[in-house]
Design a protein around this motif. Structure first.
Motif, PDB file in Angstrom:
ATOM      1  N   VAL A  82       0.848  -1.191   0.000  1.00  0.00           N
ATOM      2  CA  VAL A  82       0.000   0.000   0.000  1.00  0.00           C
ATOM      3  C   VAL A  82       0.885   1.243   0.000  1.00  0.00           C
ATOM      4  O   VAL A  82       1.785   1.372   0.832  1.00  0.00           O
ATOM      5  CB  VAL A  82      -0.924   0.030   1.233  1.00  0.00           C
ATOM      6  CG1 VAL A  82      -1.797   1.284   1.224  1.00  0.00           C
ATOM      7  CG2 VAL A  82      -1.808  -1.219   1.282  1.00  0.00           C
ATOM      8  N   ARG A  83       0.619   2.143  -0.950  1.00  0.00           N
ATOM      9  CA  ARG A  83       1.357   3.406  -1.009  1.00  0.00           C
ATOM     10  C   ARG A  83       0.371   4.544  -1.199  1.00  0.00           C
ATOM     11  O   ARG A  83      -0.411   4.523  -2.163  1.00  0.00           O
ATOM     12  CB  ARG A  83       2.353   3.418  -2.172  1.00  0.00           C
ATOM     13  CG  ARG A  83       3.373   2.292  -2.148  1.00  0.00           C
ATOM     14  CD  ARG A  83       4.227   2.324  -3.402  1.00  0.00           C
ATOM     15  NE  ARG A  83       4.608   0.983  -3.832  1.00  0.00           N
ATOM     16  CZ  ARG A  83       5.072   0.687  -5.039  1.00  0.00           C
ATOM     17  NH1 ARG A  83       5.196   1.650  -5.947  1.00  0.00           N
ATOM     18  NH2 ARG A  83       5.405  -0.551  -5.342  1.00  0.00           N
ATOM     19  N   ASN A  84       0.413   5.495  -0.272  1.00  0.00           N
ATOM     20  CA  ASN A  84      -0.476   6.671  -0.351  1.00  0.00           C
ATOM     21  C   ASN A  84      -1.942   6.272  -0.503  1.00  0.00           C
ATOM     22  O   ASN A  84      -2.695   6.886  -1.272  1.00  0.00           O
ATOM     23  CB  ASN A  84      -0.059   7.590  -1.503  1.00  0.00           C
ATOM     24  CG  ASN A  84       1.349   8.116  -1.339  1.00  0.00           C
ATOM     25  OD1 ASN A  84       1.763   8.466  -0.241  1.00  0.00           O
ATOM     26  ND2 ASN A  84       2.091   8.161  -2.437  1.00  0.00           N
ATOM     27  N   GLY A  85      -2.331   5.226   0.208  1.00  0.00           N
ATOM     28  CA  GLY A  85      -3.726   4.807   0.192  1.00  0.00           C
ATOM     29  C   GLY A  85      -4.152   4.012  -1.018  1.00  0.00           C
ATOM     30  O   GLY A  85      -5.334   3.697  -1.178  1.00  0.00           O
ATOM     31  N   VAL A  86      -3.200   3.666  -1.905  1.00  0.00           N
ATOM     32  CA  VAL A  86      -3.501   2.894  -3.114  1.00  0.00           C
ATOM     33  C   VAL A  86      -2.793   1.537  -3.027  1.00  0.00           C
ATOM     34  O   VAL A  86      -1.648   1.467  -2.561  1.00  0.00           O
ATOM     35  CB  VAL A  86      -3.042   3.645  -4.384  1.00  0.00           C
ATOM     36  CG1 VAL A  86      -3.284   2.795  -5.641  1.00  0.00           C
ATOM     37  CG2 VAL A  86      -3.778   4.981  -4.491  1.00  0.00           C
ATOM     38  N   VAL A  87      -3.472   0.475  -3.458  1.00  0.00           N
ATOM     39  CA  VAL A  87      -2.874  -0.853  -3.455  1.00  0.00           C
ATOM     40  C   VAL A  87      -2.113  -1.050  -4.764  1.00  0.00           C
ATOM     41  O   VAL A  87      -2.680  -0.928  -5.855  1.00  0.00           O
ATOM     42  CB  VAL A  87      -3.952  -1.949  -3.306  1.00  0.00           C
ATOM     43  CG1 VAL A  87      -3.333  -3.340  -3.453  1.00  0.00           C
ATOM     44  CG2 VAL A  87      -4.656  -1.828  -1.963  1.00  0.00           C
ATOM     45  N   PHE A  88      -0.811  -1.337  -4.633  1.00  0.00           N
ATOM     46  CA  PHE A  88       0.049  -1.598  -5.788  1.00  0.00           C
ATOM     47  C   PHE A  88       0.470  -3.067  -5.769  1.00  0.00           C
ATOM     48  O   PHE A  88       0.673  -3.656  -4.715  1.00  0.00           O
ATOM     49  CB  PHE A  88       1.322  -0.736  -5.741  1.00  0.00           C
ATOM     50  CG  PHE A  88       1.122   0.694  -6.121  1.00  0.00           C
ATOM     51  CD1 PHE A  88       1.456   1.137  -7.392  1.00  0.00           C
ATOM     52  CD2 PHE A  88       0.596   1.597  -5.205  1.00  0.00           C
ATOM     53  CE1 PHE A  88       1.284   2.463  -7.746  1.00  0.00           C
ATOM     54  CE2 PHE A  88       0.422   2.928  -5.552  1.00  0.00           C
ATOM     55  CZ  PHE A  88       0.762   3.356  -6.821  1.00  0.00           C
ATOM     56  N   SER A  89       0.628  -3.642  -6.952  1.00  0.00           N
ATOM     57  CA  SER A  89       1.191  -4.986  -7.050  1.00  0.00           C
ATOM     58  C   SER A  89       1.693  -5.198  -8.477  1.00  0.00           C
ATOM     59  O   SER A  89       1.453  -4.368  -9.366  1.00  0.00           O
ATOM     60  CB  SER A  89       0.146  -6.049  -6.701  1.00  0.00           C
ATOM     61  OG  SER A  89       0.755  -7.321  -6.617  1.00  0.00           O
TER      62      SER A  89
END
Length: 282
Positions: free
Chosen positions: A61-68
């Motif tokens: 999670v970065r800045n409230g966004v889920v990254f993958s």
């Protein structure tokens, strides 16, 4: 194995369950639908197992966004995308701690099997059958918890209260919050939302999803599986009641033995002496 990501999951076939002849069950599923959860709980039941494994192994999670990264491709899942994909309500309570106490008070009586307010630290067999199933749905499909599903918790009951009492929930915020906990390294949140994440990943055209698998029919709530749940839960209730009866008899016998111990030298078979012993012995 990706199947472990949905070993405790539940999904809903709304067309099937809303056509049941059980008014209580139908009313409960109508409340789920009215809350705005139909698209989330009833989206196409397809799972991309390889993509799911990739997603959870590489997610953060970065800045409230889920990254993958899935198949080498970067995916970003925001709360807005999450809400739009499942047509989730974005107004209402976003935190269960905000649940009105009077609504919880009312719900404790509404769901009760006996009519008395249920104990929030008790077991779900205190509740009417439709609400026992709702308790399972809240635990498995919404809050994604592992462990015992028979115990009532404050979290599960607060979620149930929203449905039972028609409290507006910001389901987009709440459910996306669960997703963020799933991919955060420091949390012990169970992994779930297998179908929902698969659907989200399918919206990224460059992502190789691998072979699709059908979600196990036994984990989809349809008329057939709901009737099976009723039979199983009813049988477990009878078995539990029989155990309680045996325990109660043993406790009664132990109390009587403690209150009326045997006296040495007392003739056991003479009813008259036994009567005198009971009536006047200190």
């Amino acid at each position: 194995m990706a199947s472990s990501l949905y070993s405790n999951a539940q999904h809903v076939d709304f067309d099937s369950v809303l056509a049941m002849d059980d008014p209580g069950m139908v009313s409960m599923f109508e409340a789920l639908e009215a809350s705005g959860l139909r698209r989330f709980l009833g989206c196409p039941a397809v799972v991309y197992e390889d993509a799911l494994v990739d997603f959870f192994e590489n997610a953060s999670v970065r800045n409230g966004v889920v990254f993958s990264t899935v198949g080498g491709q970067i995916v970003q899942i925001s709360e807005e995308l999450f809400a739009e994909s499942f047509e989730l309500p974005i107004e209402g309570l976003g935190d269960l701690s905000e649940m009105p106490k009077d609504a919880i008070f009312d719900a404790r009586s509404i769901v009760s099997l006996s009519g008395e307010q249920i104990n929030l630290s008790g077991r779900k067999n205190q509740m009417k059958m439709p609400y026992r199933l709702l308790c399972d749905i809240m635990a498995k499909a919404i809050s994604v918890k592992a462990g015992s599903f028979n115990a009532i918790t404050v979290e599960k009951f607060s979620l149930m209260t929203a449905l039972v009492c028609g409290v507006k929930m910001n389901w987009a915020k709440y459910l996306f919050g669960i997703l963020k906990k799933m991919v955060a390294v420091k949390t012990k949140q169970a992994k779930g939302f297998a179908i929902q994440i698969s659907l989200l990943l399918a919206t990224f055209p460059d992502v190789e999803l691998g072979e699709a698998s059908e979600f196990p029919a036994s984990k989809i709530l349809s008329k057939k599986t709901v009737l099976r749940f009723i039979d199983r839960d009813g049988a477990e209730e009878i078995k539990e009641a029989a155990k309680e009866k045996v325990v109660s008899k043993k406790r009664t016998a132990a109390v009587l033995k403690q209150q009326y111990p045997k006296r040495r030298g007392l003739p056991r078979r003479d009813p008259f002496l036994l009567f005198l012993h009971w009536r006047w012995w200190p």
